[in-house]
Design a protein around this motif. Structure first.
Motif, PDB file in Angstrom:
ATOM      1  N   THR A 117     -19.064  -8.956 -17.076  1.00 39.91           N
ATOM      2  CA  THR A 117     -18.293  -9.247 -18.287  1.00 39.91           C
ATOM      3  C   THR A 117     -17.920 -10.721 -18.382  1.00 39.91           C
ATOM      4  O   THR A 117     -17.537 -11.202 -19.451  1.00 39.91           O
TER       5      THR A 117
ATOM      6  N   LEU B 130     -19.549  -3.107 -16.392  1.00 42.57           N
ATOM      7  CA  LEU B 130     -18.184  -3.171 -15.877  1.00 42.57           C
ATOM      8  C   LEU B 130     -18.218  -3.040 -14.357  1.00 42.57           C
ATOM      9  O   LEU B 130     -19.072  -2.340 -13.803  1.00 42.57           O
TER      10      LEU B 130
ATOM     11  N   GLN C   3     -12.793  -2.410 -12.986  1.00 38.39           N
ATOM     12  CA  GLN C   3     -12.566  -2.507 -14.428  1.00 38.39           C
ATOM     13  C   GLN C   3     -12.661  -1.133 -15.085  1.00 38.39           C
ATOM     14  O   GLN C   3     -11.824  -0.761 -15.909  1.00 38.39           O
TER      15      GLN C   3
ATOM     16  N   TYR D 193      -9.735   0.845 -17.233  1.00 40.65           N
ATOM     17  CA  TYR D 193      -9.938   1.228 -18.636  1.00 40.65           C
ATOM     18  C   TYR D 193      -9.863   2.744 -18.816  1.00 40.65           C
ATOM     19  O   TYR D 193      -9.314   3.233 -19.801  1.00 40.65           O
TER      20      TYR D 193
END
Length: 334
Positions: free
Chosen positions: A164, A314, A318, A322
């Motif tokens: 990312t 990801l 991460q 999320y």
């Protein structure tokens, strides 16, 4: 009198019918009204020891009973539903999963996939795996082909796998598979002798990858079973838009299962399994240059389509953040 031989299809019975050993926990009111049935079922679900399963069972009862009440379901409709679900189960084989197909056409598969794979920022979105992935895929080097000659119009796929933050992810494993120009996967051919229109490769040190393929074709999901009949009753088509499947794995990163849909297909906005997402619709460049075609390894002609992709993964951390944030915002017990 001699004992009669027992047929192998006849289950052996104990000398006395017995319970499962769980004693009654509650003295429930007798269901003199319809709402008492729902209340009693919810009270029994409260005794489920596992908190997550308790949450699931309570909501299942709540919404299933709510559906029956809201639709005023008749006995004939209930029986027709039971018979339909029985046929769905009986249609399943080791190579065909009619139950998953039912989940697909009702949007449940796509919904579960979407809720379980939240993304933020520039991360590439997931979509449904589909039933045509196989593990016998052949390994290829970057620039090689996944499709044998004559399977369809040439297409070249190139891109990078990135974090990312835009950093390259080297040595990521990419599985890719697609239908041929007739709308069939290799596993649908009875004379299949080897994997075709599928391959497995690794990204280079700079995260790049490339391979030769064909332009995928739209195709129908199986329509010869009970799910196909359901679509006809609902006046729905059974087509999927053309797409290229990709599954990407790398150490320390969340596994990505996705597909890319060339723009312009007439079924993109009415996919029978609800798999298309806006970010996954891609443009194919038309190249008509003999030198470019030869450089990319195409054996004949000068024309091909070019698909360029940046795939963003990801990290596992991460994804965990999320996923928890999404569940918390919806009040879900994980």
């Amino acid at each position: 009198m001699a004992e009669q031989p027992r047929s192998d299809s006849t289950p052996a019975l104990s000398s006395k019918a017995v319970s499962n050993g769980i004693p009654p926990r509650l003295d429930l009111p007798l269901p003199d009204r319809a709402d008492i049935i729902t209340d009693n079922a919810l009270k029994l679900a409260e005794g489920t020891p596992n908190p997550r399963l308790r949450f699931i069972f309570q909501n299942l009862i709540k919404y299933l009973h709510g559906f029956v009440n809201e639709t005023d379901l008749t006995t004939d409709e209930w029986m027709a539903t039971i018979q339909f679900l029985t046929r769905v189960g009986q249609t399943c084989t080791p190579l065909r999963q009619e139950m998953i197909l039912l989940s697909d056409v009702l949007g449940v598969s796509a919904l579960v996939d979407s809720l379980n794979n939240p993304v933020e920022g520039m991360a590439t979105e997931n979509t449904v795996l589909g039933p045509f992935y196989t593990d016998d895929t052949l390994h290829i080097a970057n620039g090689e082909t996944i499709a044998s000659e004559g399977k369809g119009e040439y297409m070249y796929v190139e891109g990078r796998v990135l974090t990312t933050e835009g950093l390259p992810i080297p040595d990521a494993i990419i599985d890719t598979w697609e239908s041929d120009s007739n709308g069939f996967y290799d596993t649908q051919y009875s004379n299949r002798s080897h994997p075709d229109c599928r391959g497995r490769l690794r990204t280079a040190a700079d995260g790049s990858f490339s391979f030769r393929a064909i332009v995928p074709a739209p195709y129908p999901i199986p329509g010869d079973g009970p799910v196909g009949e359901l679509l006809l009753v609902m006046s729905r088509h059974n087509m999927r838009p053309s797409h290229l499947h990709m599954m990407v794995e790398a150490p320390g990163h969340h596994k990505l299962v996705t597909a890319f849909y060339p723009e312009g297909c007439e079924f993109i906005q009415s996919d029978s399994v609800f798999g298309v997402k806006k970010s996954l619709v891609v443009k194919l460049e038309h190249i008509d240059d003999e030198k470019e075609a030869h450089k990319r390894g195409f054996p004949a002609g000068s024309s091909f389509k070019l698909m360029r992709l940046n795939i963003v993964l990801l990290t596992n951390e991460q994804f965990k953040i999320y996923r928890a944030k999404t569940a918390e915002s919806r009040g879900v017990i994980c």
